[in-house]
Structures are given as C-alpha cells and as structure tokens.
Design a protein around this motif. Sequence first.
Motif, PDB file in Angstrom:
ATOM      1  N   ARG A  99       5.416  -3.082 -17.621  1.00  0.00           N
ATOM      2  CA  ARG A  99       4.909  -3.145 -18.996  1.00  0.00           C
ATOM      3  C   ARG A  99       3.388  -3.221 -19.053  1.00  0.00           C
ATOM      4  O   ARG A  99       2.762  -2.603 -19.924  1.00  0.00           O
ATOM      5  N   LYS A 100       2.774  -3.941 -18.122  1.00  0.00           N
ATOM      6  CA  LYS A 100       1.314  -4.090 -18.198  1.00  0.00           C
ATOM      7  C   LYS A 100       0.567  -2.837 -17.736  1.00  0.00           C
ATOM      8  O   LYS A 100      -0.614  -2.709 -17.971  1.00  0.00           O
ATOM      9  N   CYS A 101       1.279  -1.892 -17.117  1.00  0.00           N
ATOM     10  CA  CYS A 101       0.644  -0.658 -16.627  1.00  0.00           C
ATOM     11  C   CYS A 101       0.943   0.550 -17.499  1.00  0.00           C
ATOM     12  O   CYS A 101       0.694   1.685 -17.103  1.00  0.00           O
ATOM     13  N   CYS A 102       1.504   0.339 -18.700  1.00  0.00           N
ATOM     14  CA  CYS A 102       1.808   1.472 -19.566  1.00  0.00           C
ATOM     15  C   CYS A 102       1.622   1.080 -21.027  1.00  0.00           C
ATOM     16  O   CYS A 102       1.447  -0.085 -21.361  1.00  0.00           O
ATOM     17  N   ILE A 103       1.624   2.081 -21.878  1.00  0.00           N
ATOM     18  CA  ILE A 103       1.517   1.853 -23.319  1.00  0.00           C
ATOM     19  C   ILE A 103       2.623   2.641 -24.022  1.00  0.00           C
ATOM     20  O   ILE A 103       3.128   3.624 -23.492  1.00  0.00           O
ATOM     21  N   TRP A 104       2.978   2.189 -25.229  1.00  0.00           N
ATOM     22  CA  TRP A 104       3.996   2.870 -26.021  1.00  0.00           C
ATOM     23  C   TRP A 104       3.329   3.987 -26.813  1.00  0.00           C
ATOM     24  O   TRP A 104       2.299   3.786 -27.448  1.00  0.00           O
ATOM     25  N   ILE A 105       3.926   5.167 -26.777  1.00  0.00           N
ATOM     26  CA  ILE A 105       3.404   6.321 -27.488  1.00  0.00           C
ATOM     27  C   ILE A 105       4.383   6.697 -28.600  1.00  0.00           C
ATOM     28  O   ILE A 105       5.559   6.945 -28.339  1.00  0.00           O
ATOM     29  N   ASN A 106       3.885   6.726 -29.841  1.00  0.00           N
ATOM     30  CA  ASN A 106       4.697   7.181 -30.962  1.00  0.00           C
ATOM     31  C   ASN A 106       4.514   8.679 -31.144  1.00  0.00           C
ATOM     32  O   ASN A 106       3.458   9.223 -30.835  1.00  0.00           O
ATOM     33  N   LYS A 107       5.514   9.324 -31.655  1.00  0.00           N
ATOM     34  CA  LYS A 107       5.437  10.761 -31.909  1.00  0.00           C
ATOM     35  C   LYS A 107       4.335  11.019 -32.941  1.00  0.00           C
ATOM     36  O   LYS A 107       4.259  10.337 -33.960  1.00  0.00           O
ATOM     37  N   PHE A 155       0.810  -1.206   0.000  1.00  0.00           N
ATOM     38  CA  PHE A 155       0.000   0.000   0.000  1.00  0.00           C
ATOM     39  C   PHE A 155       0.852   1.269   0.000  1.00  0.00           C
ATOM     40  O   PHE A 155       0.335   2.369   0.175  1.00  0.00           O
ATOM     41  N   PHE A 156       2.139   1.148  -0.233  1.00  0.00           N
ATOM     42  CA  PHE A 156       3.045   2.286  -0.132  1.00  0.00           C
ATOM     43  C   PHE A 156       2.632   3.450  -1.030  1.00  0.00           C
ATOM     44  O   PHE A 156       2.548   4.582  -0.580  1.00  0.00           O
ATOM     45  N   PHE A 157       2.398   3.166  -2.304  1.00  0.00           N
ATOM     46  CA  PHE A 157       2.059   4.243  -3.232  1.00  0.00           C
ATOM     47  C   PHE A 157       0.722   4.873  -2.903  1.00  0.00           C
ATOM     48  O   PHE A 157       0.565   6.083  -2.972  1.00  0.00           O
ATOM     49  N   ARG A 158      -0.249   4.054  -2.532  1.00  0.00           N
ATOM     50  CA  ARG A 158      -1.556   4.616  -2.173  1.00  0.00           C
ATOM     51  C   ARG A 158      -1.436   5.517  -0.951  1.00  0.00           C
ATOM     52  O   ARG A 158      -2.052   6.571  -0.891  1.00  0.00           O
ATOM     53  N   ILE A 164       9.440  -0.623  -7.263  1.00  0.00           N
ATOM     54  CA  ILE A 164       8.127  -1.209  -7.540  1.00  0.00           C
ATOM     55  C   ILE A 164       7.350  -0.328  -8.502  1.00  0.00           C
ATOM     56  O   ILE A 164       7.574   0.874  -8.586  1.00  0.00           O
ATOM     57  N   CYS A 165       6.422  -0.931  -9.220  1.00  0.00           N
ATOM     58  CA  CYS A 165       5.590  -0.215 -10.183  1.00  0.00           C
ATOM     59  C   CYS A 165       4.712   0.799  -9.447  1.00  0.00           C
ATOM     60  O   CYS A 165       4.084   0.477  -8.438  1.00  0.00           O
ATOM     61  N   ALA A 166       4.649   2.009  -9.976  1.00  0.00           N
ATOM     62  CA  ALA A 166       3.865   3.073  -9.360  1.00  0.00           C
ATOM     63  C   ALA A 166       2.366   2.831  -9.485  1.00  0.00           C
ATOM     64  O   ALA A 166       1.581   3.434  -8.762  1.00  0.00           O
ATOM     65  N   ARG A 167       1.936   1.940 -10.359  1.00  0.00           N
ATOM     66  CA  ARG A 167       0.509   1.705 -10.571  1.00  0.00           C
ATOM     67  C   ARG A 167       0.011   0.412  -9.921  1.00  0.00           C
ATOM     68  O   ARG A 167      -0.949   0.406  -9.197  1.00  0.00           O
ATOM     69  N   CYS A 168       0.675  -0.711 -10.175  1.00  0.00           N
ATOM     70  CA  CYS A 168       0.192  -1.987  -9.619  1.00  0.00           C
ATOM     71  C   CYS A 168       1.012  -2.440  -8.409  1.00  0.00           C
ATOM     72  O   CYS A 168       0.653  -3.407  -7.753  1.00  0.00           O
ATOM     73  N   GLU A 169       2.141  -1.789  -8.139  1.00  0.00           N
ATOM     74  CA  GLU A 169       3.015  -2.054  -7.009  1.00  0.00           C
ATOM     75  C   GLU A 169       3.712  -3.417  -7.054  1.00  0.00           C
ATOM     76  O   GLU A 169       4.111  -3.947  -6.034  1.00  0.00           O
ATOM     77  N   GLU A 170       3.879  -3.979  -8.242  1.00  0.00           N
ATOM     78  CA  GLU A 170       4.673  -5.199  -8.383  1.00  0.00           C
ATOM     79  C   GLU A 170       6.143  -4.823  -8.420  1.00  0.00           C
ATOM     80  O   GLU A 170       6.522  -3.791  -8.959  1.00  0.00           O
ATOM     81  N   GLY A 171       6.979  -5.683  -7.851  1.00  0.00           N
ATOM     82  CA  GLY A 171       8.414  -5.430  -7.846  1.00  0.00           C
ATOM     83  C   GLY A 171       9.022  -5.605  -9.227  1.00  0.00           C
ATOM     84  O   GLY A 171       8.534  -6.385 -10.044  1.00  0.00           O
ATOM     85  N   PHE A 172      10.086  -4.868  -9.502  1.00  0.00           N
ATOM     86  CA  PHE A 172      10.784  -4.971 -10.783  1.00  0.00           C
ATOM     87  C   PHE A 172      11.861  -6.035 -10.707  1.00  0.00           C
ATOM     88  O   PHE A 172      12.427  -6.292  -9.645  1.00  0.00           O
TER      89      PHE A 172
END
Length: 87
Positions: free
Chosen positions: A61-69, A2-5, A34-42
């Motif tokens: 990876r599961k908490c973000c998407i790739w953005i192209n210019k 619960f650290f990030f929350r 740890i992931c800032a969204r799901c809090e899983e360790g890297f």
Amino acid sequence: PFFFRQVEMDLASAENEKQVKNLLVKQQSLSQRICARCEEGFSLLFNRRLECIDCHLGVCRKCCIWINKSSTDKSTGWRCQSCQSER
C-alpha cells in the motif's frame, strides 16, 4: 532484500530474449511474496499484496496509489510509484 534489484540489473544486461523471459518470470514470482518496490513481505492483514495496473507486479500500500478512471487514465486500480513516475 536485494532480490528485485538483482533481477532488474540482470534484465538490463540480458543478452537474448530467452534470458529476458526467464527473468520476467522470476520477477513475477518474487512479487507474489514481497513488494516489488520496497521488498517488504506481504501478510494477510497488515501488508496486503496489491497489483499494479500497468506492470502487474505485487506492491504494498505504501508503494502505490489509487487511480480513478479519468480522461487520461482509462482504467481504475492501484499503480506503483515507478509506473506513476513514468507517466
């Protein structure tokens, strides 16, 4: 887990600029491990740390998407779900 929350709740109730700055440093430090969204360790192989191009926090990876210019996005990189939903 619960650290990030907890840090986000503390940020919402911070009373002065010094508290906000300290909490942002703590949030950045936590996102190194740890992931800032799901809090899983890297890990080095299976759950690599990616950095959001907007908030600069570490996300998996599961908490973000790739953005192209593009015409609407001026930069290329990973964007977390939270920043993407704000757009």
